[in-house]
Design a protein around this motif. Structure first.
Motif, PDB file in Angstrom:
ATOM      1  N   LEU A 166     -23.793 -21.654 -48.662  1.00  0.00           N
ATOM      2  CA  LEU A 166     -24.128 -22.650 -49.691  1.00  0.00           C
ATOM      3  C   LEU A 166     -25.529 -22.415 -50.245  1.00  0.00           C
ATOM      4  O   LEU A 166     -25.753 -22.506 -51.457  1.00  0.00           O
ATOM      5  CB  LEU A 166     -24.010 -24.057 -49.111  1.00  0.00           C
ATOM      6  CG  LEU A 166     -22.598 -24.556 -48.815  1.00  0.00           C
ATOM      7  CD1 LEU A 166     -22.649 -25.878 -48.065  1.00  0.00           C
ATOM      8  CD2 LEU A 166     -21.796 -24.697 -50.092  1.00  0.00           C
ATOM      9  N   LYS A 167     -26.464 -22.106 -49.368  1.00  0.00           N
ATOM     10  CA  LYS A 167     -27.830 -21.872 -49.817  1.00  0.00           C
ATOM     11  C   LYS A 167     -27.901 -20.663 -50.748  1.00  0.00           C
ATOM     12  O   LYS A 167     -28.510 -20.722 -51.832  1.00  0.00           O
ATOM     13  CB  LYS A 167     -28.761 -21.666 -48.620  1.00  0.00           C
ATOM     14  CG  LYS A 167     -30.221 -21.481 -49.023  1.00  0.00           C
ATOM     15  CD  LYS A 167     -31.135 -21.458 -47.808  1.00  0.00           C
ATOM     16  CE  LYS A 167     -32.603 -21.355 -48.250  1.00  0.00           C
ATOM     17  NZ  LYS A 167     -33.531 -21.412 -47.088  1.00  0.00           N
ATOM     18  N   LEU A 174     -17.348 -26.529 -56.411  1.00  0.00           N
ATOM     19  CA  LEU A 174     -18.589 -27.156 -55.962  1.00  0.00           C
ATOM     20  C   LEU A 174     -19.623 -27.170 -57.078  1.00  0.00           C
ATOM     21  O   LEU A 174     -20.241 -28.206 -57.355  1.00  0.00           O
ATOM     22  CB  LEU A 174     -19.147 -26.409 -54.748  1.00  0.00           C
ATOM     23  CG  LEU A 174     -20.538 -26.846 -54.279  1.00  0.00           C
ATOM     24  CD1 LEU A 174     -20.525 -28.281 -53.783  1.00  0.00           C
ATOM     25  CD2 LEU A 174     -21.064 -25.912 -53.199  1.00  0.00           C
ATOM     26  N   PRO A 196     -16.403 -22.082 -54.479  1.00  0.00           N
ATOM     27  CA  PRO A 196     -17.752 -22.260 -55.030  1.00  0.00           C
ATOM     28  C   PRO A 196     -17.737 -22.759 -56.471  1.00  0.00           C
ATOM     29  O   PRO A 196     -18.630 -23.516 -56.869  1.00  0.00           O
ATOM     30  CB  PRO A 196     -18.374 -20.863 -54.919  1.00  0.00           C
ATOM     31  CG  PRO A 196     -17.233 -19.925 -54.766  1.00  0.00           C
ATOM     32  CD  PRO A 196     -16.158 -20.686 -54.066  1.00  0.00           C
ATOM     33  N   LYS A 201     -12.844 -29.810 -47.533  1.00  0.00           N
ATOM     34  CA  LYS A 201     -12.879 -28.396 -47.128  1.00  0.00           C
ATOM     35  C   LYS A 201     -11.451 -27.918 -46.840  1.00  0.00           C
ATOM     36  O   LYS A 201     -10.654 -28.696 -46.333  1.00  0.00           O
ATOM     37  CB  LYS A 201     -13.733 -28.225 -45.878  1.00  0.00           C
ATOM     38  CG  LYS A 201     -15.194 -28.630 -46.055  1.00  0.00           C
ATOM     39  CD  LYS A 201     -15.953 -28.471 -44.744  1.00  0.00           C
ATOM     40  CE  LYS A 201     -17.405 -28.891 -44.872  1.00  0.00           C
ATOM     41  NZ  LYS A 201     -18.126 -28.767 -43.591  1.00  0.00           N
ATOM     42  N   THR A 240     -25.445 -19.306 -52.500  1.00  0.00           N
ATOM     43  CA  THR A 240     -24.698 -19.578 -53.733  1.00  0.00           C
ATOM     44  C   THR A 240     -25.505 -20.440 -54.694  1.00  0.00           C
ATOM     45  O   THR A 240     -25.618 -20.140 -55.888  1.00  0.00           O
ATOM     46  CB  THR A 240     -23.370 -20.288 -53.404  1.00  0.00           C
ATOM     47  OG1 THR A 240     -22.586 -19.445 -52.568  1.00  0.00           O
ATOM     48  CG2 THR A 240     -22.594 -20.604 -54.670  1.00  0.00           C
ATOM     49  N   THR A 242     -32.271 -27.067 -46.583  1.00  0.00           N
ATOM     50  CA  THR A 242     -31.113 -27.267 -45.717  1.00  0.00           C
ATOM     51  C   THR A 242     -31.476 -28.126 -44.506  1.00  0.00           C
ATOM     52  O   THR A 242     -32.632 -28.173 -44.076  1.00  0.00           O
ATOM     53  CB  THR A 242     -30.536 -25.926 -45.229  1.00  0.00           C
ATOM     54  OG1 THR A 242     -31.544 -25.220 -44.485  1.00  0.00           O
ATOM     55  CG2 THR A 242     -30.081 -25.073 -46.410  1.00  0.00           C
ATOM     56  N   VAL A 265     -28.974 -29.672 -48.804  1.00  0.00           N
ATOM     57  CA  VAL A 265     -27.637 -29.389 -48.284  1.00  0.00           C
ATOM     58  C   VAL A 265     -27.634 -29.690 -46.792  1.00  0.00           C
ATOM     59  O   VAL A 265     -28.447 -29.145 -46.038  1.00  0.00           O
ATOM     60  CB  VAL A 265     -27.233 -27.919 -48.524  1.00  0.00           C
ATOM     61  CG1 VAL A 265     -25.813 -27.676 -48.011  1.00  0.00           C
ATOM     62  CG2 VAL A 265     -27.323 -27.572 -50.009  1.00  0.00           C
ATOM     63  N   ASP A 294     -25.312 -29.714 -43.373  1.00  0.00           N
ATOM     64  CA  ASP A 294     -24.076 -29.281 -42.713  1.00  0.00           C
ATOM     65  C   ASP A 294     -24.452 -28.661 -41.381  1.00  0.00           C
ATOM     66  O   ASP A 294     -25.470 -27.972 -41.283  1.00  0.00           O
ATOM     67  CB  ASP A 294     -23.323 -28.269 -43.584  1.00  0.00           C
ATOM     68  CG  ASP A 294     -21.854 -28.156 -43.195  1.00  0.00           C
ATOM     69  OD1 ASP A 294     -21.579 -27.726 -42.045  1.00  0.00           O
ATOM     70  OD2 ASP A 294     -20.992 -28.494 -44.029  1.00  0.00           O
TER      71      ASP A 294
END
Length: 224
Positions: free
Chosen positions: A17-18, A108, A105, A101, A20, A30, A6, A8
């Protein structure tokens, strides 16, 4: 466990995000900028890369193009850029999907599952990328320093077995049985000869292997 990178530059979003993705069974790495992402992708094979376009050191489309020079890893773009031109540019550069964006979730995760379903088609095989060589499992092709490495059928069989099981210890008996057949399960000399040949062809320093590792008294392991 499915490995996901990921990328960002927003720390809070990266953390969300991590968490989730890990909660849904993904192994998450990441990166907060393009150079870190490219380095990570060169050191470890990922099943998919989730990439923001607005990175601090380079544009996300540049990262996509760099990735595409050596890998077919699926790329899912996350971006605040809503224009069709931005989407077209990212997709033309080699991205596989694009989410604007803000996003939920559930969307995604659904897009991620769809990408993984497409790329795990049995007719498609991954390209495993290391810093020193790439292994194209579909084409039975190994490239080092932009030159194809010639492997014998047996050398390829040994390498393929190890590459398909990254970081996993394979015992000498397992490899011998898979490559030569059960009758050869105790003939460790065969295996030592072929491992030495593979290291001569692939390792930057054969005296200190980086990728094709010996686990003393047990077997071998491929470390991407």
């Amino acid at each position: 466990m499915t490995a996901v990178l990921v990328v960002d530059d927003a720390p809070d979003l990266l953390k969300v995000l991590k968490i989730t993705l890990q909660a849904h069974g993904y192994d998450v790495t990441t990166a907060a900028d393009g150079h870190t992402a490219l380095l990570a992708a060169s050191q470890q094979p990922f099943a998919v890369i989730i990439l923001d376009l607005g990175l601090p050191d380079m544009d996300g489309t540049t990262v996509i193009r760099e990735l595409r020079t050596a890998s077919r890893v699926p790329i899912l773009v996350l971006s605040a850029r809503h224009s069709s031109d931005d989407k077209v540019e990212a997709l033309d550069a080699g991205a596989d999907d694009y989410i604007t964006k803000p996003f939920g979730p559930d969307e995604l995760l659904a897009r991620l599952r769809a990408l993984l379903r497409r790329t795990t088609d049995p007719e498609q095989e991954p390209v495993v990328v290391t810093q020193d060589f790439t292994v194209d499992l579909a084409k039975h092709r190994v490239v080092r320093d932009r030159n194809e490495v010639r492997l014998t059928p047996t050398e390829w069989s040994v390498l393929e077995l190890l590459v398909r099981n990254p970081e996993k210890l394979l015992t000498q008996q397992q490899i011998l049985s898979e490559v030569w057949g059960p009758a050869y399960a105790k003939d460790a000399n065969y295996l030592r000869v072929y491992m030495a040949q593979l290291r001569r062809k692939l390792e930057p320093d054969t005296a200190n292997p980086r990728y094709l590792l010996t686990v003393a008294g047990l077997g071998y392991r491929f470390q991407p």
